[in-house]
Design a protein around this motif. Structure first.
Motif, PDB file in Angstrom:
ATOM      1  N   VAL A 187       0.516  -1.601  -0.164  1.00 33.86           N
ATOM      2  CA  VAL A 187      -0.242   0.297   0.011  1.00 33.86           C
ATOM      3  C   VAL A 187       1.123   1.609  -0.099  1.00 33.86           C
ATOM      4  N   PRO A 188       0.696   2.203  -0.687  1.00 30.13           N
ATOM      5  CA  PRO A 188       1.589   3.449  -1.024  1.00 30.13           C
ATOM      6  C   PRO A 188       1.400   3.593   0.242  1.00 30.13           C
ATOM      7  N   SER A 189       2.435   4.756   0.818  1.00 30.27           N
ATOM      8  CA  SER A 189       2.825   5.289   1.673  1.00 30.27           C
ATOM      9  C   SER A 189       2.474   6.194   2.681  1.00 30.27           C
ATOM     10  N   ALA A 190       1.852   6.680   0.883  1.00 31.52           N
ATOM     11  CA  ALA A 190       1.002   8.604   1.290  1.00 31.52           C
ATOM     12  C   ALA A 190      -0.395   7.258   1.517  1.00 31.52           C
ATOM     13  N   PHE A 191      -1.213   6.437   1.947  1.00 28.43           N
ATOM     14  CA  PHE A 191      -2.306   5.887   2.465  1.00 28.43           C
ATOM     15  C   PHE A 191      -1.971   5.393   3.830  1.00 28.43           C
ATOM     16  N   GLY A 192      -0.932   5.198   3.638  1.00 29.48           N
ATOM     17  CA  GLY A 192      -0.210   4.747   5.457  1.00 29.48           C
ATOM     18  C   GLY A 192       0.162   3.570   4.960  1.00 29.48           C
ATOM     19  N   GLY A 193       0.487   2.744   4.190  1.00 30.51           N
ATOM     20  CA  GLY A 193       1.263   1.345   4.243  1.00 30.51           C
ATOM     21  C   GLY A 193       2.368   2.211   4.072  1.00 30.51           C
ATOM     22  N   ASP A 194       3.543   0.514   3.970  1.00 37.57           N
ATOM     23  CA  ASP A 194       5.574   0.571   4.495  1.00 37.57           C
ATOM     24  C   ASP A 194       5.715   1.263   2.617  1.00 37.57           C
ATOM     25  N   GLY A 195       4.609   0.513   0.642  1.00 40.33           N
ATOM     26  CA  GLY A 195       4.797   1.486  -0.839  1.00 40.33           C
ATOM     27  C   GLY A 195       5.853   1.022  -0.807  1.00 40.33           C
ATOM     28  N   LEU A 196       6.430  -0.458  -0.612  1.00 42.24           N
ATOM     29  CA  LEU A 196       7.357  -1.713  -1.152  1.00 42.24           C
ATOM     30  C   LEU A 196       7.250  -1.684  -2.718  1.00 42.24           C
ATOM     31  N   SER A 197       8.430  -1.944  -3.155  1.00 45.59           N
ATOM     32  CA  SER A 197       7.906  -2.010  -4.702  1.00 45.59           C
ATOM     33  C   SER A 197       7.981  -3.372  -4.812  1.00 45.59           C
ATOM     34  N   GLN A 198       7.444  -3.538  -5.854  1.00 43.70           N
ATOM     35  CA  GLN A 198       7.620  -5.667  -6.098  1.00 43.70           C
ATOM     36  C   GLN A 198       8.764  -5.822  -5.188  1.00 43.70           C
ATOM     37  N   LYS A 199      10.103  -5.958  -6.450  1.00 45.32           N
ATOM     38  CA  LYS A 199      11.124  -6.259  -5.927  1.00 45.32           C
ATOM     39  C   LYS A 199      11.539  -6.347  -4.195  1.00 45.32           C
ATOM     40  N   GLN A 200      11.324  -5.429  -3.496  1.00 41.47           N
ATOM     41  CA  GLN A 200      11.762  -6.222  -2.144  1.00 41.47           C
ATOM     42  C   GLN A 200      10.110  -6.443  -1.559  1.00 41.47           C
ATOM     43  N   LEU A 201       9.173  -6.135  -2.356  1.00 38.84           N
ATOM     44  CA  LEU A 201       8.459  -7.419  -1.675  1.00 38.84           C
ATOM     45  C   LEU A 201       8.419  -8.920  -1.912  1.00 38.84           C
ATOM     46  N   PHE A 202       8.859  -8.901  -2.947  1.00 35.11           N
ATOM     47  CA  PHE A 202       9.387 -10.354  -3.273  1.00 35.11           C
ATOM     48  C   PHE A 202      10.516 -10.883  -2.165  1.00 35.11           C
ATOM     49  N   GLN A 203      11.677  -9.867  -2.112  1.00 37.10           N
ATOM     50  CA  GLN A 203      12.336  -9.536  -0.966  1.00 37.10           C
ATOM     51  C   GLN A 203      12.772  -9.949   0.786  1.00 37.10           C
TER      52      GLN A 203
END
Length: 419
Positions: A61-77
């Motif tokens: 979830v984008p940081s602007a809406f309170g999430g961590d805003g990770l890229s997909q590469k970071q999600l999969f890491q």
């Protein structure tokens, strides 16, 4: 909306080490119970609840809406690290992160803040697309219909409903008879008429909650019916890269576990090469080979994830040709990655047994779980067909299949067996 205007509302990446620091202690707790859960086939309700409570389902979830805003590469890491702790948990969350990705893409044209808030509150989504039995390929029995009072209802039965037993919502593939189109129905698991059976009987990935979902006159609303042809274009590649991350995590976990077994081993063979197993050069060769294969699996998975990030970003550039090329690239890289990673991880999870003796087969140790889980994950999308479509692309520039189905052959109508 231009790409420049939308940057602040996109999930393009964050400080990975800062974000993962929130989750690593939970991953450690999950890892501590993995052998017990595997041996007793105990579903990971508690581990998934720990993740919900820390907002793990909202990392994209984008940081602007309170999430961590990770890229997909970071999600999969992050998923690789979680899969190292327990690959079943990643598999159980696969449908959730795909649904999140779809909502991120949909946010281009309509606000998804309601869904973002649900994710931030720890609500997750399970997967329910596949039907078994005598359903013919290209058909779907699960239906959305309308009562005389105008109320929409859903009826159907799904298998492989991975993660739904842990979830608050269901990502349900159905046919909407009121609009004559395939749809995704976002159905609450709390609704009357929803029944989930933990009857998955696979020899691997045993605690993913991939059993039977039955829906009987389940009510829904029009705003929870999402046209399937509007689904995010790189969905097949995304689903596949979740598998690649899961396999990479399995590989790392297998290497770490067998390495510890080698360090602790006191029994040696009379025709071995050293007085201690951990100093035997042939044993070290086995571990070294597996470690290199695990490294390669992770590197390939993350390379494929970069292609997914390109596809995500292209969706907001208002350039259809660039988006098509980015999606083709993501589909190709995820397919190529599947072919290679599956073979790497299946090989290393078997060959590592060469570093130990017959005692490694003890069910108490559950060392076979790595191969069993890797074998089941690798079986989801048949490798031979992936190899074929890659070759057809390379030689003939044939279009890659973004969406495909499984079902009974029309020629098998009169057969009793429908698997």
């Amino acid at each position: 909306m231009s790409i420049q205007q939308s940057h602040q509302n996109l999930s393009l990446g964050n400080n990975y080490e800062k974000v993962v620091a929130k989750y690593r202690p939970i991953f450690q707790r999950i890892a501590e119970g993995v052998v017990r859960r595997e041996k007793n086939r105990t579903l990971p309700y508690e581990p998934i609840q720990w993740l919900k409570e820390t907002g793990f389902g909202a990392v994209r979830v984008p940081s602007a809406f309170g999430g961590d805003g990770l890229s997909q590469k970071q999600l999969f890491q992050l998923l690789i690290e979680l899969a190292k702790a327990d690959s079943n948990v990643v598999q159980a969350l696969r449908g959730h992160f795909a649904f999140v990705e779809d909502r991120l893409n949909a946010h281009k044209n309509a606000s998804q803040e309601v869904w973002f808030e649900r994710f931030l509150n720890g609500e997750i989504v399970g997967n329910a697309w596949t039907e078994i039995g005598k359903v013919e390929i290209g058909d779907v029995i699960t239906r959305v219909t309308e009562r005389q009072n105008g109320q929409l209802i859903v009826n159907g039965k799904k298998y492989y409903s991975t993660g739904t037993i842990f979830a608050e919502w269901i990502d349900l593939f159905a046919y909407d008879e009121t609009t004559d189109q395939h749809v995704i129905a976002a159905v609450s698991t709390k609704d009357t008429g929803v029944h989930i059976d933990d009857d998955w009987d696979g020899f691997g990935q045993k605690t993913t909650g991939s059993g039977t979902l039955t829906l009987k006159n389940v009510t829904t609303t029009r705003d929870h019916i999402l046209p399937f042809d509007e689904r995010f274009k790189y969905q097949t590649a995304f689903y596949q890269v979740v598998h690649l991350a899961t396999l990479a995590g399995i590989a790392h976990a297998a290497v770490a576990t067998f390495t510890q077994e080698v360090r602790n081993r006191t029994r040696i063979y009379s025709h071995g090469n050293a007085d201690l197993v951990r100093e035997d050069p042939q044993i070290l060769q086995v571990i070294g080979q597996a470690s290199a294969q695990a490294y390669a699996a992770e590197a390939i998975a993350l390379r494929a994830a970069e292609a997914l990030d390109d596809a995500y970003l292209s969706h907001f550039q208002n350039d259809e040709q660039a988006e098509l090329q980015a999606n083709d690239h993501a589909e190709l890289e995820s397919s190529q990655g599947q072919v290679v990673i599956s073979q790497l991880v299946l090989s290393l999870t078997s060959d590592l047994f060469n570093a130990l003796g017959a005692s490694a087969s003890s069910t108490e140790k559950q060392l076979d779980r790595f191969w069993r889980n890797a074998r089941v994950v690798s079986s989801h999308n048949p490798l031979i067909y992936k190899q074929k479509v890659i070759g057809d692309w390379v030689v003939n520039q044939a279009a890659l299949p973004y969406v495909w189905q499984i079902g009974n052959s029309p020629l098998a109508k009169d057969k009793e067996i429908a698997a």
